[in-house]
Structures are given as structure tokens and as C-alpha cells.
Write a protein that holds these residues in place. Sequence first.
Motif, short mmCIF file in Angstrom:
data_model
loop_
_atom_site.label_atom_id
_atom_site.label_comp_id
_atom_site.label_asym_id
_atom_site.label_seq_id
_atom_site.Cartn_x
_atom_site.Cartn_y
_atom_site.Cartn_z
N CYS A 1 0.89 -1.09 0.04
CA CYS A 1 -0.09 0.13 -0.05
C CYS A 1 0.92 1.15 0.05
CB CYS A 1 -1.05 -0.15 1.17
SG CYS A 1 -1.88 1.47 1.56
N PRO A 2 0.64 2.11 -0.96
CA PRO A 2 1.36 3.43 -0.86
C PRO A 2 1.32 4.27 0.40
CG PRO A 2 -0.26 3.37 -2.74
CD PRO A 2 -0.35 2.28 -1.91
N TRP A 3 0.35 4.18 1.30
CA TRP A 3 0.28 4.69 2.37
C TRP A 3 0.80 4.16 3.67
CZ3 TRP A 3 -3.61 4.54 -1.49
CH2 TRP A 3 -3.95 6.07 -2.20
N CYS A 4 0.56 3.08 3.63
CA CYS A 4 0.77 2.24 5.10
C CYS A 4 1.87 0.86 4.86
CB CYS A 4 -0.42 1.69 5.90
SG CYS A 4 -1.24 0.31 5.11
N ARG A 5 2.09 0.74 3.52
CA ARG A 5 3.06 -0.35 3.14
C ARG A 5 2.63 -1.82 3.25
NH1 ARG A 5 5.61 1.50 -0.75
NH2 ARG A 5 7.16 0.03 -0.57
N ALA A 6 1.27 -1.74 3.77
CA ALA A 6 0.41 -3.24 3.88
C ALA A 6 0.43 -3.83 2.57
CB ALA A 6 -0.42 -3.25 4.64
N ALA A 7 0.60 -5.38 2.84
CA ALA A 7 0.47 -6.06 1.56
C ALA A 7 -0.89 -6.13 1.19
CB ALA A 7 0.90 -7.80 1.90
N ARG B 1 -3.29 -6.79 -2.96
CA ARG B 1 -3.37 -7.69 -4.08
C ARG B 1 -3.64 -6.45 -5.34
NH1 ARG B 1 -7.25 -12.09 -3.13
NH2 ARG B 1 -8.42 -10.24 -3.69
N GLU B 2 -3.31 -6.49 -6.43
CA GLU B 2 -3.56 -5.80 -7.58
C GLU B 2 -4.96 -5.61 -7.87
OE1 GLU B 2 -1.94 -4.69 -12.08
OE2 GLU B 2 -0.95 -6.39 -10.70
N VAL B 3 -5.83 -6.68 -7.45
CA VAL B 3 -7.27 -6.40 -7.67
C VAL B 3 -7.91 -5.67 -6.73
CG1 VAL B 3 -7.34 -8.76 -9.29
CG2 VAL B 3 -7.63 -8.69 -6.62
N ASP B 4 -7.15 -5.32 -5.72
CA ASP B 4 -7.81 -4.58 -4.41
C ASP B 4 -8.17 -3.20 -4.84
OD1 ASP B 4 -7.79 -6.65 -2.74
OD2 ASP B 4 -6.02 -6.12 -1.74
N ASP B 5 -9.49 -2.68 -4.62
CA ASP B 5 -9.81 -1.35 -4.94
C ASP B 5 -9.46 -0.42 -3.67
OD1 ASP B 5 -11.86 -2.18 -3.32
OD2 ASP B 5 -13.28 -1.44 -4.48
N HIS B 6 -9.23 -0.99 -2.56
CA HIS B 6 -8.86 -0.27 -1.18
C HIS B 6 -7.63 -0.97 -0.44
CE1 HIS B 6 -12.11 -2.55 0.30
NE2 HIS B 6 -11.59 -2.63 1.42
N CYS B 7 -7.16 -0.58 0.43
CA CYS B 7 -6.33 -1.27 1.34
C CYS B 7 -6.85 -1.99 2.39
CB CYS B 7 -5.26 0.02 1.86
SG CYS B 7 -4.04 -0.91 3.18
N PRO B 8 -6.79 -3.28 2.56
CA PRO B 8 -7.34 -3.98 3.51
C PRO B 8 -6.98 -3.49 5.17
CG PRO B 8 -5.76 -5.37 2.52
CD PRO B 8 -6.07 -3.92 1.63
N SER B 9 -5.76 -2.91 5.05
CA SER B 9 -5.14 -2.32 6.46
C SER B 9 -5.62 -1.11 6.74
CB SER B 9 -3.59 -2.61 6.35
OG SER B 9 -3.09 -2.20 7.58
N CYS B 10 -5.48 -0.16 6.10
CA CYS B 10 -5.89 1.40 6.43
C CYS B 10 -7.08 1.77 5.67
CB CYS B 10 -4.48 2.20 6.07
SG CYS B 10 -4.14 2.51 4.39
N GLY B 11 -7.80 1.10 4.69
CA GLY B 11 -8.86 1.58 4.10
C GLY B 11 -8.59 2.53 2.80
N GLN B 12 -7.50 3.03 2.54
CA GLN B 12 -7.37 4.04 1.51
C GLN B 12 -7.70 3.50 0.19
OE1 GLN B 12 -6.29 7.35 1.24
NE2 GLN B 12 -6.03 7.61 3.56
N ARG B 13 -8.49 4.18 -0.35
CA ARG B 13 -8.81 3.90 -1.77
C ARG B 13 -7.82 3.96 -2.76
NH1 ARG B 13 -13.06 2.14 -4.29
NH2 ARG B 13 -13.92 2.84 -6.13
N PHE B 14 -7.68 3.16 -3.61
CA PHE B 14 -6.94 3.18 -4.75
C PHE B 14 -7.34 3.71 -6.03
CE2 PHE B 14 -5.11 -0.75 -2.74
CZ PHE B 14 -4.43 -0.17 -1.90
N GLY B 15 -6.45 4.35 -6.67
CA GLY B 15 -6.85 5.14 -8.14
C GLY B 15 -7.57 6.14 -8.08
#
Length: 68
Positions: free
Chosen positions: A46-52, A54-68
Motif C-alpha cells: 500500500c502506498p500509504w501504510c506499506r501493508a501487503a 493485491r492488484e485486484v484490491d480497490d482499497h487497502c485492507p489494512s488502512c482503508g485508503q481507496r486506490f486509483g
Amino acid sequence: MMLEMGLAALLVTVAVVAVGTRSQAVTQSPGPLLLTTVDESSDLPCPWCRAATREVDDHCPSCGQRFG
């Protein structure tokens, strides 16, 4: 008094040379850039929290930040 000024000037010169040498070592290129391919199942940080994630995720499962 002149001896102390000479020693102070010498110490300042040594410090400047030491800092200059260290900063040159830090700014040198680390080496060749290796590019790898990313498949659908690989983890991306994740670019915000560096958690692992997947490319298919639309948001980070750890911090909840939305991608894209």
C-alpha cells in the motif's frame, strides 16, 4: 591564542571534508534497476501504510485508503 585558532580551523576543515565525503557516498547510484513482472496473485505494498495488498484490491485492507 593563534594555536587554538589554528586547531579550531583544522577541526572545522576535517568536519567539512568528512560530511562532504559521506554525502557523496549516499547520493551515488545504488546499481542497475531490475524490473520484474507482476501477476494477478502477487502482493503489492500500500502506498500509504506499506501493508501487503493485491492488484485486484480497490482499497487497502489494512488502512482503508481507496486506490486509483
